[in-house]
Design a protein around this motif. Structure first.
Motif, short mmCIF file in Angstrom:
data_model
loop_
_atom_site.label_atom_id
_atom_site.label_comp_id
_atom_site.label_asym_id
_atom_site.label_seq_id
_atom_site.Cartn_x
_atom_site.Cartn_y
_atom_site.Cartn_z
N PHE A 1 0.93 -1.31 0.02
CA PHE A 1 0.10 -0.12 0.09
C PHE A 1 0.84 1.32 -0.06
O PHE A 1 0.48 2.22 -0.72
CB PHE A 1 -0.95 -0.10 1.26
N THR B 1 -0.15 3.01 -3.48
CA THR B 1 -1.30 4.11 -3.16
C THR B 1 -1.03 5.18 -2.55
O THR B 1 -1.72 5.76 -1.79
CB THR B 1 -2.28 3.23 -2.31
N ARG C 1 -1.07 5.48 1.17
CA ARG C 1 -2.52 5.19 1.93
C ARG C 1 -2.41 3.78 2.59
O ARG C 1 -1.58 2.84 2.15
CB ARG C 1 -3.63 5.11 0.83
N TYR D 1 -7.89 2.23 2.80
CA TYR D 1 -8.31 1.48 1.57
C TYR D 1 -9.84 0.98 1.76
O TYR D 1 -10.65 0.81 1.06
CB TYR D 1 -7.46 0.33 1.09
#
Length: 185
Positions: A114, A118, A121, A126
Protein backbone atom coordinates in the motif's frame (compact mmCIF):
# COMPACT_ATOMS: atom_id res chain seq x y z
CA UNK A 1 -60.25 -85.22 20.36
CA UNK A 2 -56.98 -86.24 21.98
CA UNK A 3 -55.52 -86.29 18.54
CA UNK A 4 -56.73 -82.71 17.93
CA UNK A 5 -55.27 -81.50 21.22
CA UNK A 6 -51.98 -83.16 20.45
CA UNK A 7 -51.95 -81.61 17.02
CA UNK A 8 -52.82 -78.18 18.46
CA UNK A 9 -50.01 -78.49 21.00
CA UNK A 10 -47.54 -79.37 18.27
CA UNK A 11 -48.72 -76.44 16.19
CA UNK A 12 -48.49 -74.17 19.23
CA UNK A 13 -44.94 -75.37 19.92
CA UNK A 14 -44.03 -74.90 16.26
CA UNK A 15 -45.49 -71.36 16.28
CA UNK A 16 -43.66 -70.44 19.49
CA UNK A 17 -40.41 -71.67 17.99
CA UNK A 18 -41.16 -69.75 14.81
CA UNK A 19 -41.90 -66.56 16.82
CA UNK A 20 -38.59 -66.96 18.67
CA UNK A 21 -36.75 -67.50 15.39
CA UNK A 22 -38.41 -64.40 13.92
CA UNK A 23 -37.52 -62.35 17.02
CA UNK A 24 -33.90 -63.43 16.67
CA UNK A 25 -33.97 -62.57 12.96
CA UNK A 26 -35.52 -59.17 13.71
CA UNK A 27 -32.85 -58.43 16.32
CA UNK A 28 -30.15 -59.45 13.82
CA UNK A 29 -31.66 -57.20 11.11
CA UNK A 30 -32.05 -54.22 13.46
CA UNK A 31 -28.48 -54.71 14.62
CA UNK A 32 -27.30 -54.87 11.01
CA UNK A 33 -29.27 -51.72 10.14
CA UNK A 34 -27.79 -49.85 13.09
CA UNK A 35 -24.32 -50.94 12.02
CA UNK A 36 -24.99 -49.82 8.44
CA UNK A 37 -26.39 -46.49 9.67
CA UNK A 38 -23.28 -45.89 11.76
CA UNK A 39 -21.07 -46.73 8.78
CA UNK A 40 -23.09 -44.40 6.56
CA UNK A 41 -22.83 -41.57 9.10
CA UNK A 42 -19.10 -42.19 9.35
CA UNK A 43 -18.77 -42.14 5.54
CA UNK A 44 -20.77 -38.91 5.26
CA UNK A 45 -18.70 -37.29 8.01
CA UNK A 46 -15.48 -38.51 6.39
CA UNK A 47 -16.56 -37.09 3.03
CA UNK A 48 -17.46 -33.76 4.62
CA UNK A 49 -14.10 -33.59 6.39
CA UNK A 50 -12.32 -34.54 3.17
CA UNK A 51 -14.14 -31.77 1.30
CA UNK A 52 -13.27 -29.21 3.97
CA UNK A 53 -9.64 -30.34 3.92
CA UNK A 54 -9.61 -30.08 0.11
CA UNK A 55 -11.03 -26.55 0.25
CA UNK A 56 -8.43 -25.55 2.86
CA UNK A 57 -5.63 -27.01 0.77
CA UNK A 58 -6.88 -25.28 -2.39
CA UNK A 59 -7.07 -21.98 -0.52
CA UNK A 60 -3.52 -22.47 0.80
CA UNK A 61 -2.24 -23.24 -2.69
CA UNK A 62 -3.99 -20.12 -4.02
CA UNK A 63 -2.58 -17.98 -1.22
CA UNK A 64 0.88 -19.40 -1.83
CA UNK A 65 0.55 -18.59 -5.52
CA UNK A 66 -0.52 -15.06 -4.54
CA UNK A 67 2.34 -14.73 -2.05
CA UNK A 68 4.76 -15.57 -4.84
CA UNK A 69 3.63 -12.53 -6.76
CA UNK A 70 6.44 -10.06 -6.30
CA UNK A 71 4.99 -7.42 -8.57
CA UNK A 72 3.05 -4.82 -6.58
CA UNK A 73 0.80 -4.08 -9.54
CA UNK A 74 -0.24 -7.73 -9.77
CA UNK A 75 -1.01 -7.87 -6.06
CA UNK A 76 -3.07 -4.67 -6.22
CA UNK A 77 -4.98 -6.07 -9.21
CA UNK A 78 -5.58 -9.27 -7.24
CA UNK A 79 -6.91 -7.23 -4.31
CA UNK A 80 -9.32 -5.44 -6.65
CA UNK A 81 -10.51 -8.74 -8.15
CA UNK A 82 -11.02 -10.39 -4.75
CA UNK A 83 -12.75 -7.34 -3.28
CA UNK A 84 -15.07 -7.06 -6.27
CA UNK A 85 -15.86 -10.79 -6.20
CA UNK A 86 -16.23 -11.46 -2.47
CA UNK A 87 -17.00 -7.94 -1.13
CA UNK A 88 -15.40 -8.72 2.26
CA UNK A 89 -15.29 -5.02 3.21
CA UNK A 90 -19.05 -5.15 3.79
CA UNK A 91 -18.39 -7.12 6.97
CA UNK A 92 -17.67 -4.77 9.91
CA UNK A 93 -15.05 -7.16 11.31
CA UNK A 94 -13.02 -7.22 8.06
CA UNK A 95 -9.67 -5.52 8.50
CA UNK A 96 -6.08 -5.43 7.24
CA UNK A 97 -5.21 -8.78 8.84
CA UNK A 98 -8.07 -10.40 6.93
CA UNK A 99 -6.91 -8.70 3.73
CA UNK A 100 -3.36 -10.03 4.25
CA UNK A 101 -4.74 -13.53 4.93
CA UNK A 102 -6.91 -13.32 1.83
CA UNK A 103 -3.82 -12.53 -0.24
CA UNK A 104 -1.53 -14.92 1.58
CA UNK A 105 1.00 -12.21 2.41
CA UNK A 106 2.42 -10.92 5.67
CA UNK A 107 1.20 -7.71 7.27
CA UNK A 108 4.60 -6.17 6.52
CA UNK A 109 4.23 -7.04 2.84
CA UNK A 110 0.67 -5.67 2.79
CA UNK A 111 1.75 -2.33 4.28
CA UNK A 112 4.71 -2.13 1.86
CA UNK A 113 2.34 -2.81 -1.01
CA UNK A 114 0.00 0.00 0.00
CA UNK A 115 2.88 2.37 0.69
CA UNK A 116 4.30 1.79 -2.81
CA UNK A 117 1.06 1.56 -4.77
CA UNK A 118 -1.34 4.01 -3.15
CA UNK A 119 0.68 7.12 -2.37
CA UNK A 120 1.17 6.16 1.28
CA UNK A 121 -2.45 5.13 1.86
CA UNK A 122 -2.92 2.40 4.44
CA UNK A 123 -4.95 -0.81 4.13
CA UNK A 124 -7.31 0.61 6.78
CA UNK A 125 -7.90 3.72 4.67
CA UNK A 126 -8.47 1.53 1.60
CA UNK A 127 -11.10 -0.56 3.41
CA UNK A 128 -12.77 2.60 4.80
CA UNK A 129 -12.86 4.05 1.28
CA UNK A 130 -14.52 0.90 -0.06
CA UNK A 131 -17.14 1.12 2.69
CA UNK A 132 -17.70 4.83 2.05
CA UNK A 133 -18.21 4.22 -1.66
CA UNK A 134 -20.66 1.41 -0.85
CA UNK A 135 -22.56 3.72 1.51
CA UNK A 136 -22.74 6.52 -1.10
CA UNK A 137 -24.07 4.04 -3.65
CA UNK A 138 -26.68 2.80 -1.17
CA UNK A 139 -27.70 6.36 -0.33
CA UNK A 140 -28.34 6.94 -4.06
CA UNK A 141 -29.93 3.61 -4.88
CA UNK A 142 -31.92 2.87 -1.71
CA UNK A 143 -33.66 6.08 -0.60
CA UNK A 144 -36.01 4.08 1.63
CA UNK A 145 -33.13 2.66 3.71
CA UNK A 146 -32.43 4.33 7.03
CA UNK A 147 -28.93 5.64 7.71
CA UNK A 148 -28.49 2.87 10.30
CA UNK A 149 -29.35 0.19 7.72
CA UNK A 150 -26.97 1.76 5.20
CA UNK A 151 -24.19 1.81 7.82
CA UNK A 152 -24.76 -1.88 8.49
CA UNK A 153 -25.05 -2.84 4.80
CA UNK A 154 -21.87 -0.90 3.92
CA UNK A 155 -19.85 -2.62 6.66
CA UNK A 156 -19.55 0.22 9.17
CA UNK A 157 -19.60 -0.78 12.81
CA UNK A 158 -21.85 2.14 13.73
CA UNK A 159 -23.78 5.09 12.29
CA UNK A 160 -21.42 7.71 13.67
CA UNK A 161 -18.46 6.25 11.79
CA UNK A 162 -20.51 6.28 8.59
CA UNK A 163 -21.45 9.92 9.17
CA UNK A 164 -17.80 10.93 9.74
CA UNK A 165 -16.56 9.05 6.67
CA UNK A 166 -19.23 10.59 4.41
CA UNK A 167 -18.56 14.05 5.85
CA UNK A 168 -14.82 13.65 5.25
CA UNK A 169 -15.33 12.29 1.73
CA UNK A 170 -17.87 14.72 0.29
CA UNK A 171 -18.14 17.53 2.82
CA UNK A 172 -21.73 16.83 3.86
CA UNK A 173 -23.69 14.47 6.04
CA UNK A 174 -25.45 11.41 4.65
CA UNK A 175 -28.82 13.11 5.20
CA UNK A 176 -27.68 16.27 3.35
CA UNK A 177 -26.30 14.13 0.53
CA UNK A 178 -29.62 12.34 0.20
CA UNK A 179 -31.49 15.66 0.24
CA UNK A 180 -29.21 16.97 -2.49
CA UNK A 181 -29.93 13.90 -4.61
CA UNK A 182 -33.69 14.26 -4.26
CA UNK A 183 -33.56 18.00 -4.88
CA UNK A 184 -31.77 17.46 -8.19
CA UNK A 185 -34.52 15.13 -9.44
Amino acid sequence: MKEDIKQLREENTFLRNEVERLKDELIRLVSRNLDLSERLEYDVELRRRTEVAREIMEARVERQRNADLQDDGQLMALIEILVEKDRPHLRPDFGPTDLADMLGVSMTRLYQLFRHQTIHRTPEAYIDNLRTLAALRLLREKPNYTIAVIAEEAGFSNVRTLQRRIQDAIGMSPVDYRLMLTRDL
